[in-house]
Design an enzyme around this catalytic site. Structure first.
Site, short mmCIF file in Angstrom:
data_model
loop_
_atom_site.label_atom_id
_atom_site.label_comp_id
_atom_site.label_asym_id
_atom_site.label_seq_id
_atom_site.Cartn_x
_atom_site.Cartn_y
_atom_site.Cartn_z
N TYR A 95 -2.63 16.25 -11.12
CA TYR A 95 -2.44 15.80 -12.32
C TYR A 95 -3.91 15.99 -13.31
O TYR A 95 -4.42 15.22 -13.58
CB TYR A 95 -2.30 14.19 -12.30
CG TYR A 95 -0.99 14.16 -11.80
CD1 TYR A 95 0.27 13.95 -12.21
CD2 TYR A 95 -0.95 13.88 -10.36
CE1 TYR A 95 1.29 13.93 -11.56
CE2 TYR A 95 0.18 13.69 -9.67
CZ TYR A 95 1.46 13.57 -10.28
OH TYR A 95 2.74 13.17 -9.44
N CYS A 151 1.07 -13.52 5.32
CA CYS A 151 1.19 -13.66 3.97
C CYS A 151 0.78 -15.12 3.24
O CYS A 151 1.41 -15.96 3.61
CB CYS A 151 2.29 -13.03 3.43
SG CYS A 151 2.45 -12.86 1.67
N CYS A 189 4.50 -10.50 7.14
CA CYS A 189 4.79 -11.68 6.42
C CYS A 189 3.99 -12.99 7.02
O CYS A 189 3.70 -13.97 6.26
CB CYS A 189 6.25 -12.12 6.38
SG CYS A 189 7.19 -10.72 5.72
N ASP A 215 0.52 -2.36 -10.21
CA ASP A 215 0.74 -1.16 -9.79
C ASP A 215 1.79 -1.15 -8.88
O ASP A 215 2.55 -2.19 -8.71
CB ASP A 215 -0.57 -0.75 -9.13
CG ASP A 215 -1.09 -1.38 -7.84
OD1 ASP A 215 -0.32 -2.45 -7.77
OD2 ASP A 215 -1.96 -0.93 -7.21
N GLU A 264 -10.24 3.82 -11.26
CA GLU A 264 -8.85 3.73 -11.87
C GLU A 264 -8.08 4.92 -12.14
O GLU A 264 -6.91 5.12 -12.15
CB GLU A 264 -8.50 2.57 -12.79
CG GLU A 264 -8.85 0.95 -12.33
CD GLU A 264 -7.63 0.84 -11.24
OE1 GLU A 264 -6.60 1.13 -11.35
OE2 GLU A 264 -8.06 -0.10 -10.52
N TYR A 281 -1.58 0.27 -18.07
CA TYR A 281 -1.86 0.13 -16.87
C TYR A 281 -3.40 0.05 -16.76
O TYR A 281 -4.04 -0.92 -16.32
CB TYR A 281 -1.25 0.83 -15.85
CG TYR A 281 -2.14 0.63 -14.42
CD1 TYR A 281 -1.78 -0.56 -13.73
CD2 TYR A 281 -2.82 1.49 -13.98
CE1 TYR A 281 -2.33 -0.83 -12.54
CE2 TYR A 281 -3.49 1.02 -12.75
CZ TYR A 281 -3.36 0.03 -12.34
OH TYR A 281 -3.83 -0.45 -11.01
N CYS A 288 8.36 -16.81 -0.50
CA CYS A 288 9.15 -15.48 -0.83
C CYS A 288 10.50 -15.54 -0.55
O CYS A 288 10.96 -16.00 0.67
CB CYS A 288 8.12 -14.51 0.29
SG CYS A 288 8.97 -13.04 0.00
S1 SF4 Z 1 5.35 -10.99 -0.28
FE1 SF4 Z 1 7.09 -11.77 0.91
S2 SF4 Z 1 7.73 -9.85 1.84
FE2 SF4 Z 1 5.65 -9.75 1.14
S3 SF4 Z 1 4.28 -9.89 2.86
FE3 SF4 Z 1 4.51 -11.83 1.81
S4 SF4 Z 1 6.19 -12.94 2.83
FE4 SF4 Z 1 6.67 -10.90 3.27
#
Ligand code: SF4
Length: 359
Positions: free
Chosen positions: A95, A213, A210, A151, A50, A133, A219
């Site tokens: 850094y 996803c 997407c 992040d 990290e 973080y 979304c």
């Molecule tokens: S969060 Fe939304 S924009 Fe990102 S991959 Fe999933 S569906 Fe697509």
């Protein structure tokens, strides 16, 4: 690896951790610091990775992580090393205050905590070099504590899920709130890593996948076809240009003069080719006044450019020959040319050496 369609989730309320965890169990990235499924994470590895990953990509960090682990397999081993050795091994990662804090933190954990990292966000925050973080990430990943880990990847995912119009960095508190609301009590460490993986492999800055996803049904940005436009960002101020000069002086036996930079400040404690101050109003016509020694300095063709977080830098390089008997001024020392690569030279200094070698 990412060729299956995400499981459909029928909750009307919003993105559920469960859908993401199902996806994660199939598609998690294999990373050198990450425990395998069923394995207990090693807090030392998690912490080391990290710190290295702050402002640096997974690809760049990989070989550094492996080299550090081979040389310092435990926090106690790192605590016993010299800061100079850590800085040398860190050279190129940038850094550099992180490297000094790394050593300070290892010593703290080894000497005051018996080699055991605290297992809460609050406990981790007390350690040198650990901000909000990193404390959240280590607590979640190493100790499976419920903590909102945000992040850059996670920021992208969340701003798209919510179609958040507030630009970064102002949106950060709201994003943290949203992530906190999404983080489950069960498997919070895996959830944090799953969000990072989703951002890194599916919800990428350009052309997010997407269709693969797990959060597709929830979304907002995707529904509106605007996903690639998030996160919104406040316009960046142009970085000022600073100028300076570096001085390359070699003895007839091939030894070159280097200097240790002051411990405090930019590139603190690192090795440099002796250099002037870097400033916006640097007087190039009087550059040799900043040389560490009197000599017949000649300006080399070309210039070294380097970007720092808050400014751009342009360095002119001057070269000269020293005598075998030339004494090194205070804070300076002679180094064999062949040993230069093993010095704690930050990237900008390596660029200066490359310019000299190209001339
Ligand atoms: S969060 Fe939304 S924009 Fe990102 S991959 Fe999933 S569906 Fe697509």
């Amino acid at each position: 690896m990412l060729n299956s369609v995400a499981p459909e989730v029928k909750s009307p309320e919003g993105p559920h951790a469960e859908a993401l965890l199902v996806w994660y169990d199939r598609h998690r990235r294999r990373l050198p610091w990450r425990a395998l499924p069923g394995e207990k994470p090693d807090p030392y590895r998690v912490w080391l990775s990290e710190i290295m990953l702050q402002q640096t990509t997974v690809k760049t960090v990989g070989p550094y992580f492996q080299a550090f682990l081979a040389r310092w397999p435990t926090v106690d081993a790192m605590a016993e090393s010299d800061e100079e050795d850590i800085l040398k091994a860190w050279a190129g990662l940038g850094y550099y205050s992180r490297a000094r804090n790394l050593h300070a933190c290892a010593r703290f954990v080894s000497e005051r905590l018996g080699g055991r990292f605290p297992d809460t966000v609050e406990g981790l925050r007390q350690l040198p070099g650990i901000g909000a973080y990193t404390a959240a990430a280590v607590a979640a990943i190493a100790f499976d504590r419920r903590a909102a880990v945000v992040d850059g990847n996670v920021e992208r995912v969340v701003t798209r899920l919510e179609a958040l119009e507030t630009p970064l960095p102002q949106a950060k508190p709201r994003i943290a709130e949203i992530v906190d609301g999404m983080t489950p009590a069960d498997r919070p460490g895996d959830f944090a890593q799953a969000m990072m993986d989703l951002g890194a492999t599916i919800c990428t800055p350009k052309r997010p996948a997407c269709g693969l996803c797990p959060y597709l049904p929830f979304c907002r940005a995707r529904r509106e076809g605007t996903q690639e436009t998030f996160p919104r960002k406040a316009p960046k101020a142009k970085r000022p240009l600073r100028r300076g000069a570096a001085f390359w002086i070699v003895r007839p036996d091939g030894w070159v003069l280097v200097r240790k930079r002051p411990d405090k400040g930019l590139l603190g404690g690192m090795t440099e080719i002796p250099s002037s101050v870097w400033s916006e109003d640097f007087d190039s016509s009087a550059a040799v006044n900043h040389a560490p020694l009197k000599a017949k300095w000649r300006k080399l063709p070309g210039e070294v450019g380097h970007g720092f977080t808050h400014f751009e830098l342009a360095v002119s390089v001057y070269a000269a020959d020293a005598l075998l008997s030339t004494k090194a001024p205070p804070d300076c020392r002679w180094v064999r040319l062949d040993d230069l690569d093993g010095e704690a030279l930050p990237t900008v200094m390596r660029k200066i050496v490359a310019l000299v070698r190209g001339n």
